[in-house]
Design a protein around this motif. Sequence first.
Motif, mmCIF file in Angstrom:
data_model
loop_
_atom_site.group_PDB
_atom_site.id
_atom_site.type_symbol
_atom_site.label_atom_id
_atom_site.label_comp_id
_atom_site.label_asym_id
_atom_site.label_seq_id
_atom_site.Cartn_x
_atom_site.Cartn_y
_atom_site.Cartn_z
ATOM 1 N N LYS A 1 0.860 -1.118 -0.169
ATOM 2 C CA LYS A 1 -0.095 -0.011 -0.147
ATOM 3 C C LYS A 1 1.067 1.006 0.074
ATOM 4 C CE LYS A 1 -4.206 -2.031 0.314
ATOM 5 N NZ LYS A 1 -5.124 -2.192 -0.647
ATOM 6 N N ARG B 1 -3.847 -5.969 8.655
ATOM 7 C CA ARG B 1 -5.017 -6.222 8.991
ATOM 8 C C ARG B 1 -5.785 -7.227 7.785
ATOM 9 N NH1 ARG B 1 -6.971 -1.915 9.518
ATOM 10 N NH2 ARG B 1 -8.149 -1.636 7.362
ATOM 11 N N ARG B 2 -5.611 -6.781 6.645
ATOM 12 C CA ARG B 2 -6.067 -7.449 5.243
ATOM 13 C C ARG B 2 -5.395 -8.952 5.269
ATOM 14 N NH1 ARG B 2 -9.106 -4.782 1.586
ATOM 15 N NH2 ARG B 2 -7.965 -6.028 -0.174
ATOM 16 N N GLU C 1 -6.232 5.020 6.333
ATOM 17 C CA GLU C 1 -6.243 3.360 6.526
ATOM 18 C C GLU C 1 -7.437 2.916 5.922
ATOM 19 O OE1 GLU C 1 -6.137 0.283 10.100
ATOM 20 O OE2 GLU C 1 -5.668 2.426 10.539
ATOM 21 N N ASP D 1 -7.904 0.355 2.355
ATOM 22 C CA ASP D 1 -8.681 -0.475 2.163
ATOM 23 C C ASP D 1 -9.507 -0.908 0.846
ATOM 24 O OD1 ASP D 1 -8.129 -1.404 4.688
ATOM 25 O OD2 ASP D 1 -10.148 -0.907 5.886
ATOM 26 N N SER E 1 -3.298 -1.265 7.710
ATOM 27 C CA SER E 1 -4.231 -1.547 6.789
ATOM 28 C C SER E 1 -3.895 -2.778 5.971
ATOM 29 C CB SER E 1 -4.518 -0.821 5.625
ATOM 30 O OG SER E 1 -5.423 -1.213 4.614
ATOM 31 N N GLU E 2 -2.680 -3.078 5.565
ATOM 32 C CA GLU E 2 -2.163 -4.283 5.061
ATOM 33 C C GLU E 2 -1.944 -5.425 6.121
ATOM 34 O OE1 GLU E 2 1.204 -2.937 1.752
ATOM 35 O OE2 GLU E 2 1.734 -2.903 3.709
#
Length: 262
Positions: free
Chosen positions: A9, A258-259, A211, A215, A255-256
């Motif tokens: 990201k 979490r994904r 963030e 997503d 964010s990365e």
Amino acid sequence: MRRKVFARKALIAYVMCGDPDLRTTKENILALEQAGADLIELGIPFSDPVAEGEVIAAASERALKNHIVADDVFAMVKQVREKTTIPLVVMTYANVVFAYGVEAFMKRCGETGIEGVILPDVPYEEKAEFETAARAHGVAWIPLVAPTSGARIPSIVKDAEGFVYCVSSLGTTGMRSSFSNELEHVVRQVRAHTDCPCAIGFGISTPKQAEAMADMADSVIVGSAFVDLCARHKEKAPQAVYELAKALKDALRASETRRETS
């Protein structure tokens, strides 16, 4: 930077060249890179920046009062290239390029290490002269799509290079608290018609917003928040620029993570 795909990201940061001066602009570029920015947009000032909100328009006016012109920016980039290879693109307006000469402008971009160009006032139907000259000199023509682009999106992005600039909301740039409800649909449409990264810009200013946008997209673009720091801190801006960029990049990494773990 043709059809560049960011590995993670990405944070794209915008600064207005020459505000408060070019020495500080150079320091801001290096501070942004150190903080983790992946690409930097360099604003070349223009007297009628129709896509810009109050913050960037005021910065453009200050840079013009400092007599900053395209050649000053090219000379600065040449100096910056002695210290960094971070991707750089310019964002300005058609009249700036016309005044310089379209072919000559794109040639100078290529010579000085500018990898892409964004002209927000050039519609898809009028891009040919600019795009052809840019590509002839190895410079990516970066298209913009907006919530109103609709059925034109496939045509706008089919030959995209570098990344696609997805405008988050109607109106001009500037820090904001809400974004178009159509944004997720726009991103899906872009991804259906190009493998270029999708970057969301206009209005993103906080780590939380970054963030959330990450997503949806491959990259976020932050401009007015950095320009506002330059206006408030002037020659001392690089430290504040670094701190904001680091916070934004940390949010993108979150964010990365979490994904990847969901």
